[in-house]
Design a protein around this motif. Structure first.
Motif, PDB file in Angstrom:
ATOM      1  N   THR A  54       0.904  -1.419   0.062  1.00 41.59           N
ATOM      2  CA  THR A  54      -0.070  -0.031   0.125  1.00 41.59           C
ATOM      3  C   THR A  54       0.790   1.216  -0.088  1.00 41.59           C
ATOM      4  O   THR A  54       0.433   2.663   0.158  1.00 41.59           O
ATOM      5  CB  THR A  54      -0.827  -0.129   1.307  1.00 41.59           C
ATOM      6  OG1 THR A  54      -0.193   0.105   2.382  1.00 41.59           O
ATOM      7  CG2 THR A  54      -1.790  -1.269   1.081  1.00 41.59           C
ATOM      8  N   GLY A  58      -1.925   5.220   4.868  1.00 36.24           N
ATOM      9  CA  GLY A  58      -2.828   4.879   6.167  1.00 36.24           C
ATOM     10  C   GLY A  58      -1.826   4.420   7.337  1.00 36.24           C
ATOM     11  O   GLY A  58      -2.346   4.394   8.387  1.00 36.24           O
ATOM     12  N   LEU A  88      -5.595   3.004  -0.348  1.00 37.99           N
ATOM     13  CA  LEU A  88      -6.164   3.100   0.901  1.00 37.99           C
ATOM     14  C   LEU A  88      -7.143   1.740   0.958  1.00 37.99           C
ATOM     15  O   LEU A  88      -7.308   1.340   1.980  1.00 37.99           O
ATOM     16  CB  LEU A  88      -6.923   4.430   1.072  1.00 37.99           C
ATOM     17  CG  LEU A  88      -7.567   4.563   2.524  1.00 37.99           C
ATOM     18  CD1 LEU A  88      -6.737   4.564   3.727  1.00 37.99           C
ATOM     19  CD2 LEU A  88      -8.448   5.908   2.474  1.00 37.99           C
ATOM     20  N   GLU A  89      -8.123   1.596   0.013  1.00 39.00           N
ATOM     21  CA  GLU A  89      -8.888   0.588   0.049  1.00 39.00           C
ATOM     22  C   GLU A  89      -8.406  -0.743   0.256  1.00 39.00           C
ATOM     23  O   GLU A  89      -8.648  -1.759   0.897  1.00 39.00           O
ATOM     24  CB  GLU A  89      -9.674   0.465  -1.227  1.00 39.00           C
ATOM     25  CG  GLU A  89     -10.676   1.510  -1.593  1.00 39.00           C
ATOM     26  CD  GLU A  89     -11.757   1.574  -0.450  1.00 39.00           C
ATOM     27  OE1 GLU A  89     -12.251   0.559  -0.174  1.00 39.00           O
ATOM     28  OE2 GLU A  89     -12.100   2.598  -0.059  1.00 39.00           O
ATOM     29  N   LYS A  92      -7.479  -1.258   3.776  1.00 35.05           N
ATOM     30  CA  LYS A  92      -8.549  -1.370   4.539  1.00 35.05           C
ATOM     31  C   LYS A  92      -8.940  -3.055   4.330  1.00 35.05           C
ATOM     32  O   LYS A  92      -9.319  -3.326   5.474  1.00 35.05           O
ATOM     33  CB  LYS A  92      -9.872  -0.544   4.127  1.00 35.05           C
ATOM     34  CG  LYS A  92      -9.684   0.957   4.407  1.00 35.05           C
ATOM     35  CD  LYS A  92     -10.837   1.699   4.050  1.00 35.05           C
ATOM     36  CE  LYS A  92     -10.862   2.997   4.387  1.00 35.05           C
ATOM     37  NZ  LYS A  92     -11.881   3.721   3.510  1.00 35.05           N
ATOM     38  N   GLN A  93      -8.773  -3.530   3.298  1.00 38.65           N
ATOM     39  CA  GLN A  93      -9.039  -4.986   3.153  1.00 38.65           C
ATOM     40  C   GLN A  93      -7.908  -5.656   3.901  1.00 38.65           C
ATOM     41  O   GLN A  93      -8.321  -6.884   4.456  1.00 38.65           O
ATOM     42  CB  GLN A  93      -8.973  -5.269   1.579  1.00 38.65           C
ATOM     43  CG  GLN A  93      -9.812  -4.499   0.598  1.00 38.65           C
ATOM     44  CD  GLN A  93      -9.830  -4.860  -0.649  1.00 38.65           C
ATOM     45  OE1 GLN A  93      -8.883  -5.466  -1.243  1.00 38.65           O
ATOM     46  NE2 GLN A  93     -10.860  -4.356  -1.726  1.00 38.65           N
ATOM     47  N   HIS A  95      -6.411  -4.791   6.838  1.00 40.35           N
ATOM     48  CA  HIS A  95      -6.351  -4.616   8.130  1.00 40.35           C
ATOM     49  C   HIS A  95      -7.954  -4.248   8.325  1.00 40.35           C
ATOM     50  O   HIS A  95      -8.270  -3.187   8.393  1.00 40.35           O
ATOM     51  CB  HIS A  95      -5.579  -3.565   8.481  1.00 40.35           C
ATOM     52  CG  HIS A  95      -4.235  -3.799   8.130  1.00 40.35           C
ATOM     53  ND1 HIS A  95      -3.416  -4.365   9.025  1.00 40.35           N
ATOM     54  CD2 HIS A  95      -3.359  -3.368   6.940  1.00 40.35           C
ATOM     55  CE1 HIS A  95      -2.082  -4.636   8.476  1.00 40.35           C
ATOM     56  NE2 HIS A  95      -2.210  -3.833   7.190  1.00 40.35           N
ATOM     57  N   PRO A  96      -8.899  -5.273   8.281  1.00 37.88           N
ATOM     58  CA  PRO A  96     -10.242  -4.841   8.501  1.00 37.88           C
ATOM     59  C   PRO A  96     -10.590  -4.469   9.830  1.00 37.88           C
ATOM     60  O   PRO A  96     -11.535  -3.701  10.115  1.00 37.88           O
ATOM     61  CB  PRO A  96     -11.015  -6.191   8.292  1.00 37.88           C
ATOM     62  CG  PRO A  96     -10.028  -7.335   8.348  1.00 37.88           C
ATOM     63  CD  PRO A  96      -8.703  -6.632   7.935  1.00 37.88           C
ATOM     64  N   THR A  99      -9.044   1.319  11.755  1.00 37.83           N
ATOM     65  CA  THR A  99      -9.836   2.489  11.248  1.00 37.83           C
ATOM     66  C   THR A  99      -8.990   3.402  10.696  1.00 37.83           C
ATOM     67  O   THR A  99      -7.743   3.978  11.306  1.00 37.83           O
ATOM     68  CB  THR A  99     -10.542   3.062  12.654  1.00 37.83           C
ATOM     69  OG1 THR A  99      -9.282   3.529  13.693  1.00 37.83           O
ATOM     70  CG2 THR A  99     -11.238   2.176  13.197  1.00 37.83           C
ATOM     71  N   PHE A 100      -9.283   3.868   9.598  1.00 38.63           N
ATOM     72  CA  PHE A 100      -8.626   4.976   8.701  1.00 38.63           C
ATOM     73  C   PHE A 100      -9.417   6.226   8.770  1.00 38.63           C
ATOM     74  O   PHE A 100     -10.193   6.427   7.867  1.00 38.63           O
ATOM     75  CB  PHE A 100      -8.137   4.522   7.577  1.00 38.63           C
ATOM     76  CG  PHE A 100      -7.188   3.382   7.482  1.00 38.63           C
ATOM     77  CD1 PHE A 100      -5.872   3.163   7.417  1.00 38.63           C
ATOM     78  CD2 PHE A 100      -8.076   1.882   7.401  1.00 38.63           C
ATOM     79  CE1 PHE A 100      -5.210   2.058   7.334  1.00 38.63           C
ATOM     80  CE2 PHE A 100      -7.166   0.742   7.672  1.00 38.63           C
ATOM     81  CZ  PHE A 100      -5.773   0.843   7.600  1.00 38.63           C
TER      82      PHE A 100
END
Length: 327
Positions: A54, A58, A88-89, A92-93, A95-96, A99-100
């Motif tokens: 990534t 984040g 960023l997406e 998030k996938q 690290h579910p 929180t970003f």
């Protein structure tokens, strides 16, 4: 765009623990994503999995792997461009549970903030300090100009000590001698680097050679940039240690595989040398004892021959058996 590791990688392993997504793997090691393992992308050097990279969006405002790389081989991949939103997406996938927020760190935003900062600094310096003072004090500056010529005689007095300064300029010859002595330390630093590491100490009267300890053994290293050779003690030759060439200041990182190979070779050679040395000492001691025994026997035999000579040849005055006519 995702980050890649070029072929200039020296396998130092400094980047692997810094990745927040565990996207960096050692060469030849399989990589894993969502419980599925995949074959390694590279076998000789460390590699980065694009599906897990990534670019630290984040997490940091810079790429962590590039920040710790000693040879700058972690660079963006020009063949795989990606936007900040896509990165960023992906974060998030991966690290579910995380929180970003809207102020998440990103190297894309760091560049914009840095560009805006100098623009804000420029207008502040122009209007306030420089522009207002000149027009208002122009009449006052004419009044203040008068005292300045009055103070001009003061610099006229320092002109008299000018000859003294000329006299003070005469002493520079002594510093020139000190300057000649300063270059001396430079060759002193290079001398121990060019000389080969002493593996054997001077022979003593008791033993012909003295084997050095493993910690004091010096490992020769050849710089791959200037091809110069320098040595470092084995006790400092450890995995992850960054060494610098004294000639070109090029970095050289000791890898785990390199340290293991050198350590095994050194311990095997040192153990074999110690065994041969002890065997030689034992045989030499036995030969010395046998030689001394032979010399002692020869000395005793020689002393016995001298004693026999003293019996055969009597000195004058010693009693002798008189010979009779009738036997």
């Amino acid at each position: 765009m995702a980050t890649i590791i070029t072929s200039e990688c020296i396998n130092c392993g400094a980047c692997e623990p810094e990745c927040p997504n565990t996207a960096i793997y050692q060469g030849g090691v399989e990589w894993e994503l969502t419980g599925v393992t995949h074959p390694p992308i590279a076998t000789e050097i460390f590699y980065i999995v694009a599906e897990k990279c990534t670019e630290c969006v984040g997490f940091f405002d810079h790429e962590a792997c590039a920040a710790v790389c000693p040879v700058d081989c972690c660079i963006p991949d020009p063949k795989n461009p990606e936007t900040e939103g896509a990165l960023l997406e992906r974060a998030k996938q991966l690290h579910p549970e995380g929180t970003f927020g809207g102020d998440f760190p990103s190297r894309f935003r760091k560049g914009g903030a840095a560009a805006a900062a100098p623009a804000a600094e420029a207008p502040q310096a122009v209007p306030v300090p420089t522009t207002p003072p000149p027009p208002a004090p122009t009449p006052a500056s004419a009044a203040t100009a008068a005292p300045k010529p009055a103070s001009t005689p003061a610099p006229a007095q320092p002109t008299e000590p000018a000859p003294s300064t000329a006299k003070a300029a005469a002493p520079p010859p002594p510093p020139s001698a000190a300057q000649v002595a300063e270059p001396a330390p430079a060759p002193v630093k290079t001398a121990p680097v060019q000389t080969p590491p002493p593996a054997i100490v001077q022979p003593t009267a008791e033993t012909p050679f003295n084997i050095p300890e493993i910690g004091g053994w010096e490992i020769p290293i050849e710089c791959f940039r200037c091809h110069g050779t320098y040595a470092v003690a084995y006790k400092h030759f450890r995995s992850g240690v960054v060494l610098y060439c004294p000639s070109c200041q090029g970095s050289y990182v000791v890898t785990t595989s390199m340290h293991g190979r050198v350590s095994r070779a050194l311990h095997q050679f040192h153990g074999r040398w110690r065994e041969q040395f002890d065997r030689f000492q034992t045989e030499r001691r036995k030969e010395l004892e046998a030689f001394e025994e032979r010399q002692r026997a020869q000395l005793e035999a020689f002393n016995e021959s001298l004693k026999q000579a003293s019996r055969e040849f009597r000195p004058p005055g010693a009693s002798r058996k008189r010979a009779w006519i009738f036997g």
